[in-house]
Each structure stands twice: as C-alpha cells, then as structure tokens.
Design a protein around this motif. Structure first.
Motif, short mmCIF file in Angstrom:
data_model
loop_
_atom_site.label_atom_id
_atom_site.label_comp_id
_atom_site.label_asym_id
_atom_site.label_seq_id
_atom_site.Cartn_x
_atom_site.Cartn_y
_atom_site.Cartn_z
N ASP A 24 10.14 -108.90 23.79
CA ASP A 24 10.85 -109.09 25.06
C ASP A 24 10.75 -110.55 25.49
N VAL A 25 11.88 -111.20 25.73
CA VAL A 25 11.82 -112.59 26.22
C VAL A 25 11.71 -112.63 27.74
N ILE A 26 12.23 -111.60 28.39
CA ILE A 26 12.07 -111.52 29.85
C ILE A 26 11.50 -110.16 30.19
N ARG A 27 10.49 -110.21 31.05
CA ARG A 27 9.92 -108.95 31.54
C ARG A 27 9.65 -109.13 33.03
N ALA A 28 10.35 -108.39 33.84
CA ALA A 28 10.16 -108.49 35.30
C ALA A 28 9.78 -107.13 35.85
N GLU A 29 8.85 -107.16 36.79
CA GLU A 29 8.41 -105.90 37.39
C GLU A 29 8.34 -106.01 38.91
N GLY A 30 9.00 -105.11 39.57
CA GLY A 30 8.86 -104.98 41.02
C GLY A 30 9.23 -106.22 41.81
N LEU A 31 10.22 -106.99 41.36
CA LEU A 31 10.58 -108.21 42.09
C LEU A 31 11.19 -107.87 43.44
N ARG A 32 10.65 -108.54 44.45
CA ARG A 32 11.19 -108.36 45.80
C ARG A 32 11.44 -109.73 46.41
N LYS A 33 12.54 -109.85 47.13
CA LYS A 33 12.84 -111.09 47.85
C LYS A 33 13.66 -110.76 49.08
N ARG A 34 13.19 -111.30 50.20
CA ARG A 34 13.86 -111.04 51.46
C ARG A 34 14.34 -112.35 52.08
N PHE A 35 15.58 -112.35 52.57
CA PHE A 35 16.09 -113.49 53.34
C PHE A 35 16.37 -112.96 54.74
N GLY A 36 15.55 -113.30 55.73
CA GLY A 36 15.77 -112.80 57.09
C GLY A 36 15.81 -111.28 57.08
N VAL B 178 12.89 -104.98 41.68
CA VAL B 178 13.71 -105.02 40.46
C VAL B 178 12.83 -105.08 39.21
N ASP B 179 13.06 -104.18 38.28
CA ASP B 179 12.42 -104.19 36.96
C ASP B 179 13.50 -104.52 35.94
N LEU B 180 13.17 -105.45 35.03
CA LEU B 180 14.14 -105.85 34.00
C LEU B 180 13.42 -106.21 32.73
N THR B 181 14.04 -105.94 31.58
CA THR B 181 13.56 -106.55 30.34
C THR B 181 14.77 -107.03 29.54
N VAL B 182 14.55 -108.14 28.84
CA VAL B 182 15.57 -108.63 27.92
C VAL B 182 14.91 -108.78 26.57
N ARG B 183 15.43 -108.11 25.57
CA ARG B 183 14.87 -108.20 24.22
C ARG B 183 15.36 -109.46 23.54
N ARG B 184 14.48 -110.02 22.70
CA ARG B 184 14.83 -111.26 22.01
C ARG B 184 16.11 -111.10 21.20
N VAL C 169 8.75 -115.07 31.32
CA VAL C 169 9.82 -115.50 30.42
C VAL C 169 9.13 -116.13 29.21
N CYS C 170 9.42 -115.61 28.04
CA CYS C 170 8.75 -116.04 26.80
C CYS C 170 7.23 -116.01 26.97
N GLY C 171 6.74 -115.03 27.69
CA GLY C 171 5.29 -114.88 27.86
C GLY C 171 4.68 -115.72 28.97
N TYR C 172 5.48 -116.56 29.64
CA TYR C 172 4.96 -117.40 30.72
C TYR C 172 5.37 -116.86 32.08
N ASP C 173 4.45 -116.88 33.00
CA ASP C 173 4.72 -116.39 34.35
C ASP C 173 5.63 -117.37 35.10
N VAL C 174 6.67 -116.84 35.73
CA VAL C 174 7.67 -117.72 36.37
C VAL C 174 7.10 -118.48 37.58
N VAL C 175 6.04 -117.99 38.17
CA VAL C 175 5.45 -118.70 39.30
C VAL C 175 4.32 -119.62 38.83
N ARG C 176 3.36 -119.08 38.08
CA ARG C 176 2.19 -119.88 37.69
C ARG C 176 2.49 -120.88 36.58
N ASP C 177 3.39 -120.52 35.66
CA ASP C 177 3.71 -121.38 34.51
C ASP C 177 5.15 -121.87 34.56
#
Ligand SMILES: Nc1ncnc2c1ncn2[C@@H]1O[C@H](COP(=O)(O)OP(=O)(O)OP(=O)(O)O)[C@@H](O)[C@H]1O
Ligand SMILES: [Mg+2]
Length: 325
Positions: free
Chosen positions: A3-15, A23-29, A63-71
C-alpha cells in the motif's frame, strides 16, 4: 509494502463544516484509486491532507510508509500534485514553467532543461513548448500541469479533478497520459465528479459523500453491490414514450427514469422474468421497441442507490414519469 497510501479515521473541520468525517483509504502500489463524489464531498480536503498541505484534526495517514504529519518532508519527496485549478504561470512558456519548477526542485540548469524537454515530448507539447501558456487550450494546460507534477519522478501522484471543464477530446488526452504514468509504475489518487472517468481509469473507487467514504471497491463490485439489474427500453416511436413509461412502471413497480433526449426508459428490476412480461405487453400494445435490454446498473445508478442523489446533476438530463410532454 503493497500500500502506498494508508489513511485511517481522517477528520477535518472548517468552522461548522465537517469536511472529513472519519475517512479510511488505501491505495495499492501501481494502481489508481478513484475518489468519486459530488461538490463539497471532501475530495480536495482529503488530497490536501495526504499531500501534507493540511493537518488533519484527527486520524492518521502514511504515504510510502511515512506519516503525513510527522514525516511531511519525506512524504513531499515521494509525491506529485496536480491541483484542481491550474498552477502554471500564464505569462511563461511551457518550457520556462517546467524549467523553473525543476530548478526549485534543485535540478541543475542542464538537468532542468533536459527534464523539461523530455516531459514536453511525452505530453505532446514539444511544438507548444516555446509559446506562452496563456495561448494554450484547456487540455494543453492540464497536460502541462500534469507534466509539472511529474518532474521529480514521484512515486505517488494526486490528480484533483484533472479533467473538469475539458471537452471530450482533451479529456481523452489527459486519460491517456494518466494511463502512461501508471504503466511506468506510479500510483495515482484521482478525484473526479465524472463517473465514466472513474470507470475508465480507476482500479478501485472510493465513493465520498459528506466527508465519508460511503462505498469502496472495483467498479464491478460497486455495481454488483447496488444489486438489482436495470431494464432499459426505448420505443421506436418517440411519441409513445409516455405509454411505454406507464407499462414499465406497471410491470416493475418502480418509478422509471426517462431520458428526455433519447426516450430511453430505465427502471431497476428485482426479477429478470419481468423482461418477457415487458415483451408481451409491448406486443399487446403494438409498441415496437428500438432497444430492449437488461443490464447491470451504471455507476450513476449505483451512486443514486448509495446516496439518494445523482453524482452529476447537470450531465444526464432525466425527467420522471409523467412530466414529459
Ligand atoms: N479552507 C476552507 N475553509 C472553509 N471551508 C472549507 C475549506 N476547504 C473546504 N471547505 C469546505 O469543506 C467541504 C469539503 O470541501 P472540499 O473542497 O474538500 O470538497 P470537494 O469534494 O473537493 O468539492 P469539489 O468537487 O467542489 O471540488 C465543503 O463544504 C467546503 O466548503
Ligand atoms: Mg475539490
């Protein structure tokens, strides 16, 4: 790692708006994930989180094993992004745009020129390379945009509504380039409002609505999940569409949809035996069918079943029973 993308439980609020609501998502290589959804479903927000441009309120994504926030720096080195709106400079030529972006990505002057030349050729823009982008057609701009996102040979490419507003020919050209990029081994997350685009390009489709993934699977799986087959029938005599609609409604117990331009009447059916009953009734009524078929539901019908509304309100003009004159 497959999996090149793996997302779990993404939440985002604007106002007051919960743009992403878990949102849960995976994208296979090496595959294309199509993110399909109407305006405001949260597609761009998901792309921005996965492209490290926006921090999620909750959840995590790699994404590619790296965390989108920390890495995020490492993630950025792996990705290419073509945004929903063209990002190239109108006043510069195609070549100048690509060279400038390559230089920003630390290419030497010589490498930058070579890469620009290679990409222009790849996207059939060699002849246009010396012209200012403001003279380009919409399709050419989109291709240049796509070329720009490929300069650093990203492993993962985000395409946010890459063909919105393009005519069918330009759309076909963009589709071809996306297919080439995937054939070269890249993985793609593509958002679209066009069902046929997801059908044409995506290995798997995630259907977004109100910040949720409401269904995920291959196009065939989604169609099968919606279950019921569709009866499609068109009268040879367009003026008898109303009578035909009444017969179809009567036999299917459903509320048929009528395509105003073609007179095609469709309705979901639970029992394939309805087909022969329709044939008998048409015969009795002396109505000749120009088209009569049982088919799997279209992706639009799947979307309607899943969400209760069409994905593309403007694209298919449908009128309901009785309102045709
Ligand atoms: N920066 C922002 N500030 C406030 N609200 C936002 C912001 N970005 C997105 N939203 C809201 O979040 C929701 C999801 O928006 P998003 O752009 O992700 O949808 P989308 O699926 O990409 O839609 P479209 O097909 O129109 O591009 C919408 O209601 C939008 O108005
Ligand atoms: Mg968007």
């Amino acid at each position: 790692m497959s999996d090149v993308i793996r997302a779990e439980g993404l939440r985002k609020r604007f106002g007051d708006t919960q743009a992403l609501d878990g949102v849960d998502l995976t994208v296979r290589r090496g595959t294309v994930l199509g993110v399909l959804g109407p305006n405001g479903a949260g597609k761009t927000t998901a792309v921005r989180v996965l492209a490290t441009l926006l921090k999620p309120d909750a959840g995590r994504a790699e994404v590619c094993g790296y965390d989108v926030v920390r890495d995020s720096v490492r993630v950025r080195a792996k990705i290419g992004l073509t945004g929903q709106y063209a990002s190239v400079d109108e006043e510069l030529t195609g070549t100048e745009n690509l060279v400038m972006i390559a230089r920003l990505l630390d290419f030497s002057r010589r490498e930058a020129r070579a890469r620009a030349k290679e990409l222009l050729a790849r996207f059939s823009l060699t002849d246009a390379g010396g012209r200012a982008v403001k003279t380009y057609s919409g399709g050419m701009r989109r291709r240049l945009d796509l070329a720009a996102s490929l300069i650093n040979r990203p492993e993962v490419i985000y395409l946010d509504e890459p063909t919105t507003g393009l005519d069918p020919r330009a759309r076909g050209e963009v589709w071809d380039t996306v297919r080439e990029v995937v054939a070269d081994g890249a993985s793609v997350l593509l958002t679209t409002q066009y069902l046929e685009e997801a059908d044409a390009l995506a290995d798997r489709i995630a259907v977004f609505d109100h910040g949720h993934v409401i269904a995920e699977g291959t196009s065939a799986e989604l169609k099968a999940r919606a279950g019921r087959q569709t009866l499609a029938v068109r009268a040879a005599d367009l003026y008898r569409v109303e009578q035909l609609t009444t017969i179809v409604a009567d036999l299917t117990g459903a509320r048929p949809e009528v395509q105003a331009a073609t007179g095609l009447v469709t309705a979901p059916i639970g029992d394939p035996a309805v087909l022969s009953a329709v044939v008998r009734r048409l015969d009795e009524a002396g109505l000749v069918a120009a088209e009569l078929a049982l088919r799997m539901p279209s992706l639009d019908e799947v979307f309607l079943t899943l969400t209760g509304h069409h994905a593309e309100p403007a694209a298919t003009e449908t009128v309901t029973e009785g309102s045709l004159v």
